[in-house]
Design a protein around this motif. Structure first.
Motif, PDB file in Angstrom:
ATOM      1  N   THR A 127      32.845  37.504 -26.620  1.00 50.46           N
ATOM      2  CA  THR A 127      31.663  36.979 -25.946  1.00 50.46           C
ATOM      3  C   THR A 127      30.927  36.031 -26.892  1.00 50.46           C
ATOM      4  OG1 THR A 127      30.203  38.794 -26.653  1.00 50.46           O
ATOM      5  CG2 THR A 127      31.372  39.068 -24.564  1.00 50.46           C
ATOM      6  N   ILE A 128      30.378  34.955 -26.329  1.00 52.77           N
ATOM      7  CA  ILE A 128      29.616  33.973 -27.094  1.00 52.77           C
ATOM      8  C   ILE A 128      28.314  33.721 -26.349  1.00 52.77           C
ATOM      9  CG2 ILE A 128      29.600  31.693 -28.159  1.00 52.77           C
ATOM     10  CD1 ILE A 128      32.641  31.626 -27.856  1.00 52.77           C
ATOM     11  N   ARG A 149      21.026  21.890 -24.534  1.00 58.92           N
ATOM     12  CA  ARG A 149      20.969  23.317 -24.213  1.00 58.92           C
ATOM     13  C   ARG A 149      21.982  23.664 -23.123  1.00 58.92           C
ATOM     14  NH1 ARG A 149      19.021  26.008 -20.174  1.00 58.92           N
ATOM     15  NH2 ARG A 149      17.968  24.170 -19.330  1.00 58.92           N
ATOM     16  N   ARG A 150      21.990  22.870 -22.059  1.00 58.99           N
ATOM     17  CA  ARG A 150      22.914  23.145 -20.959  1.00 58.99           C
ATOM     18  C   ARG A 150      24.367  22.888 -21.366  1.00 58.99           C
ATOM     19  NH1 ARG A 150      22.321  19.446 -17.630  1.00 58.99           N
ATOM     20  NH2 ARG A 150      20.514  18.269 -18.408  1.00 58.99           N
ATOM     21  N   ALA A 151      24.602  21.821 -22.130  1.00 61.49           N
ATOM     22  CA  ALA A 151      25.966  21.473 -22.530  1.00 61.49           C
ATOM     23  C   ALA A 151      26.549  22.493 -23.508  1.00 61.49           C
ATOM     24  CB  ALA A 151      25.987  20.077 -23.146  1.00 61.49           C
ATOM     25  N   LEU A 152      25.737  22.986 -24.435  1.00 59.65           N
ATOM     26  CA  LEU A 152      26.216  23.986 -25.385  1.00 59.65           C
ATOM     27  C   LEU A 152      26.475  25.324 -24.699  1.00 59.65           C
ATOM     28  CD1 LEU A 152      23.952  23.118 -28.443  1.00 59.65           C
ATOM     29  CD2 LEU A 152      26.449  22.962 -28.360  1.00 59.65           C
ATOM     30  N   ALA A 201      35.991  22.977 -28.678  1.00 63.55           N
ATOM     31  CA  ALA A 201      37.051  23.375 -29.611  1.00 63.55           C
ATOM     32  C   ALA A 201      36.483  24.049 -30.862  1.00 63.55           C
ATOM     33  CB  ALA A 201      37.886  22.155 -29.997  1.00 63.55           C
ATOM     34  N   LYS A 202      35.446  23.462 -31.462  1.00 68.67           N
ATOM     35  CA  LYS A 202      34.864  24.033 -32.676  1.00 68.67           C
ATOM     36  C   LYS A 202      34.215  25.382 -32.380  1.00 68.67           C
ATOM     37  CE  LYS A 202      33.082  24.251 -36.856  1.00 68.67           C
ATOM     38  NZ  LYS A 202      33.925  24.614 -38.028  1.00 68.67           N
ATOM     39  N   ALA A 236      33.168  27.839 -21.735  1.00 66.80           N
ATOM     40  CA  ALA A 236      34.523  27.287 -21.721  1.00 66.80           C
ATOM     41  C   ALA A 236      35.356  27.847 -22.866  1.00 66.80           C
ATOM     42  CB  ALA A 236      34.459  25.764 -21.807  1.00 66.80           C
ATOM     43  N   ALA A 237      34.738  28.056 -24.018  1.00 64.73           N
ATOM     44  CA  ALA A 237      35.444  28.619 -25.163  1.00 64.73           C
ATOM     45  C   ALA A 237      35.931  30.029 -24.869  1.00 64.73           C
ATOM     46  CB  ALA A 237      34.543  28.609 -26.395  1.00 64.73           C
TER      47      ALA A 237
END
Length: 247
Positions: A217-218, A197-200, A149-150, A206-207
């Motif tokens: 793009t992120i 690293r993998r989770a971010l 979300a953030k 997902a964002a």
């Protein structure tokens, strides 16, 4: 101990290296503000018991960003940049309240005036957004993840304001980055760093998937972790930081 993991294999790009230097400065700001909180917390037992739950025992985002703004001045000078905290962007068309702002903007020197008939020169602006990221389902290892979300909120803000430069006149080449962190009571290990690293990276994807903004793009460029001061014997505290580029 401090650990760093880049988002891609091979030699890091110059952008990632420069961003890693900013992450190092951010970690210094987190450690500095965090240590102050612990010093203030030492006398908690002497205050009335009814007030202990109201004690400010954690690092606030605005305090960390303010300290970063101070510590980053020398780095910005070496890069030929000047830093501005809470940079206003665009003008509010209606209603009241604060106009949109960027946490910190880094400005290159104004370009020289163009020769007659030449295209107007563009000025570089590096925009930085800061904040905390959270872990969803922290007690369930199989479903534990970074709440995106953030990441989505800040990325959409940066993307929406890319073309806005008021009240500063002229043309700009805008670069957008996010530096987000969390503080955890855990060991600073390579396994934990790899999980973040993998989770971010997954949270950034997902964002983008949940965003209604076309073309957003992120890119998760790097992750870093550093040990923090701990008030108790044998206590472990660590700050995990993720750095992202938004375009």
């Amino acid at each position: 101990m401090r650990r760093v993991s880049y988002g891609s294999r091979g030699r890091p790009t110059n952008t990632a290296i420069n961003l890693e230097e900013l992450v190092l400065i951010l970690q210094g700001a987190i450690e500095s503000v965090d240590a102050e909180r612990f010093v203030l917390e030492r006398d908690e037992a002497d205050v009335p018991a009814e007030l202990r739950t109201f004690a400010r025992t954690s690092s606030y985002e605005v305090s960390v960003v303010g300290r970063f703004h101070i510590l980053a001045q020398r780095w910005a000078e070496r890069q030929g940049l000047s830093a501005f905290w809470e940079r206003p962007v665009t003008h509010r068309l209606a209603g009241s309240g604060r106009q949109p702002t960027i946490d910190i903007s880094l400005f290159a020197a104004p370009p020289a005036l163009p020769s007659p008939g030449a295209a107007p020169p563009r000025r570089r602006e590096v925009r930085l957004e800061f904040g905390f990221f959270k872990i969803a389902s922290p007690k369930r290892e199989r479903t534990k993840r970074v709440d995106h979300a953030k990441i989505q909120l800040d990325a959409e803000k940066l993307h929406q304001l890319m073309g806005e430069t008021a009240p500063v006149p002229g043309l700009f080449d805008v670069e957008n980055y996010m530096l987000l962190w969390r503080i955890a009571n855990e060991r600073n290990t390579s396994r934990s760093l790899d999980w973040h690293r993998r989770a971010l990276t997954a949270a950034a994807a997902a964002a983008v998937a949940d965003s209604a903004r076309a073309g957003l793009t992120i890119d998760h460029l790097l992750t870093s972790s550093v040990d923090l001061i701990a008030a108790k014997t044998n206590e472990h505290r660590v700050a995990h930081v993720g750095a992202f580029r938004v375009s």
